[in-house]
Design an enzyme around this catalytic site. Structure first.
Site, PDB file in Angstrom:
ATOM      1  CG  ASP A 267      -1.949  28.186  -4.141  1.00 34.62           C
ATOM      2  OD1 ASP A 267      -2.751  28.848  -4.811  1.00 34.62           O
ATOM      3  OD2 ASP A 267      -0.730  28.113  -4.391  1.00 34.62           O
ATOM      4  CE  LYS A 268      -9.092  21.516  -0.554  1.00 36.53           C
ATOM      5  NZ  LYS A 268      -9.994  20.649  -1.360  1.00 36.53           N
TER       6      LYS A 268
END
Length: 344
Positions: free
Chosen positions: A106-107
Site C-alpha cells: 500500500d502507498k
C-alpha cells in the site's frame, strides 16, 4: 523454440506478466504475423509477435537476460507500472530495463518488494495456495493484548472469507510481528480494524528467504545467486496461474441456536472475552424475538416453560361422539329478566 501459449511467450520476454499479457490480447493490442489472435493462441518457431507494433523477442533459454531486484519501498510510492501516476514505483527506481513489481505494498506502507522482468515467476510467488511467507512489523494505536494476538493468529473474517492462520508475536507494547502466506487487499489493516485496532505504521521486512536488511528506504539491489537459487527451489513446484490475492472462500459455520440473519460489519469488534462469545449466548434482539414467539403460541407468559405439559387420558373404547359431562352451574334468580326493586 517449441510452441508456447501467447501470454507465456510475452511474459517470458520480460514485457509484462501473464495477467497483463492476457489483458493486452483482449484489447487487440497484440498481433501474430500481423493478425490479432485469441486468448490461448500458441506461438511457434518463426512467428512474429508484436505489442502495439513493437516486436517481442523470445526469451533466452537460460533466463540470463532476466532482472530480479529487491527494493525497499518508501512511504508514498505507489506500486503501479502506470507511468502517468505520480510517484509510481517504476519512475522511483529508474531501471534501464522494463520491470514490474511482484505483488504490491500500500502507498502508506513501506518495506521489501520484488521487481522483475520475468513474468513467469510472478504468478508462482503470488499464488495464495503456494504459501510463500512474508514478514511484517506493525505499529498500532493501542497496546497489543494476548487476546489480540490469539485472534489475529487464528484468523479474522474479512472480504467475505476468513484469513488463514498465521504467526503473530509481540515486539513491544504497541508493535507486533506477523508472518502471512496470503496477499489479500489491505489484509493486515483490515484484520486490525476488525478487532478494533488502527494501524499506525506497517513495514514488510522479509519475503521468503530475502530480507530488507541493509537497504535504506528508496534503495534497491539485484538478488544474489544464492537468493535466486533458494527462490527458484521454493517455487519449483508452484502453480503458475492465479490472480493476486486469490483465496478459497471459507465454509460458512452456523452459530448455535440457529442461523442469524443479521451480519456483523467488518470493522465492528466482537464481544470481549468472557461475555458469551462462542457459548451460544443470544443477543437482546434474539431473546425478544423468542419471547414474542413463545407468548404468541401459548397466549401465556413463559412461566410454563419449565413445567412439563399435562397430557389428557383418552379412553380408546369411548365413542368419539361421547362428550364429558359438564358440571351444572348455579342459575341466577330470575333468569335473564332484569328485576327492579322499589325503595321503601
Amino acid at each position: 523454440m517449441t510452441e508456447k501459449r501467447l501470454n507465456k511467450f510475452i511474459s517470458e520476454s520480460g514485457f509484462c506478466s501473464r495477467r497483463e499479457a492476457d489483458a493486452l490480447i483482449e484489447q487487440g493490442r497484440v498481433t501474430i504475423n500481423g493478425r490479432r489472435p485469441e486468448l490461448g493462441t500458441k506461438v511457434g518457431p518463426g512467428d512474429s509477435v508484436e505489442v502495439d507494433g513493437r516486436p517481442i523477442r523470445a526469451s533466452a533459454a537460460d533466463k540470463g537476460d532476466r532482472v530480479y531486484i529487491a527494493y525497499n519501498k518508501p512511504i508514498g510510492i505507489t506500486c503501479t507500472t502506470e507511468r502517468g501516476v505520480q510517484g509510481n514505483i517504476i519512475d522511483a527506481i529508474g531501471h534501464r530495463q522494463r520491470i514490474f513489481p511482484i505483488g504490491r505494498l500500500d502507498k502508506p506502507s513501506e518495506g521489501l518488494i520484488f521487481l522483475t522482468s520475468d513474468g513467469d515467476i510472478v504468478n508462482k510467488i503470488l499464488r495464495a495456495e503456494n504459501a510463500h511467507d512474508k514478514e511484517y512489523i506493525v505499529t498500532v494505536d493501542k497496546p497489543v493484548s494476548s487476546r489480540f494476538v490469539e485472534r489475529m493468529s487464528r484468523g479474522v473474517p474479512i472480504l467475505g472469507t476468513v484469513t488463514k492462520p498465521c504467526q503473530v508475536s509481540v515486539v513491544s507494547k504497541f508493535v507486533f510481528k506477523i508472518i502471512l502466506t496470503q496477499g489479500l487487499n489491505r489484509q493486515i489493516r483490515r484484520m486490525c480494524e476488525y478487532l478494533g485496532y488502527e494501524v499506525q505504521a506497517l513495514k514488510r521486512t522479509r519475503i521468503m528467504n530475502v530480507s530488507v536488511e541493509g537497504l535504506r528506504p528508496g534503495q534497491w539491489r539485484d538478488l544474489t545467486a544464492t537468493e535466486m537459487a533458494e527462490l527458484n527451489a521454493a517455487v519449483a513446484h508452484s502453480s503458475k496461474t492465479a490472480a493476486e490475492g486469490h483465496v478459497r472462500p471459507a465454509k460458512r459455520i452456523k452459530p448455535e441456536g440457529g442461523e442469524r440473519t443479521e451480519k456483523r460489519p467488518s470493522g465492528q469488534p466482537r464481544r470481549p472475552g468472557g461475555m458469551g462469545e462462542g457459548r451460544g449466548v443470544l443477543d437482546a434482539d434474539s431473546r425478544s424475538e423468542q419471547g414474542r414467539a413463545s407468548r404468541g403460541n401459548s397466549g401465556k407468559a413463559r412461566r410454563d416453560d419449565k413445567a412439563p405439559a399435562k397430557t389428557l387420558y383418552v379412553n380408546p373404547n369411548q365413542a368419539k361422539t361421547d362428550q364429558p359431562a359438564k358440571k351444572p352451574g348455579k342459575k341466577k334468580p330470575g333468569g335473564s329478566t332484569l328485576t327492579l326493586k322499589r325503595k321503601g
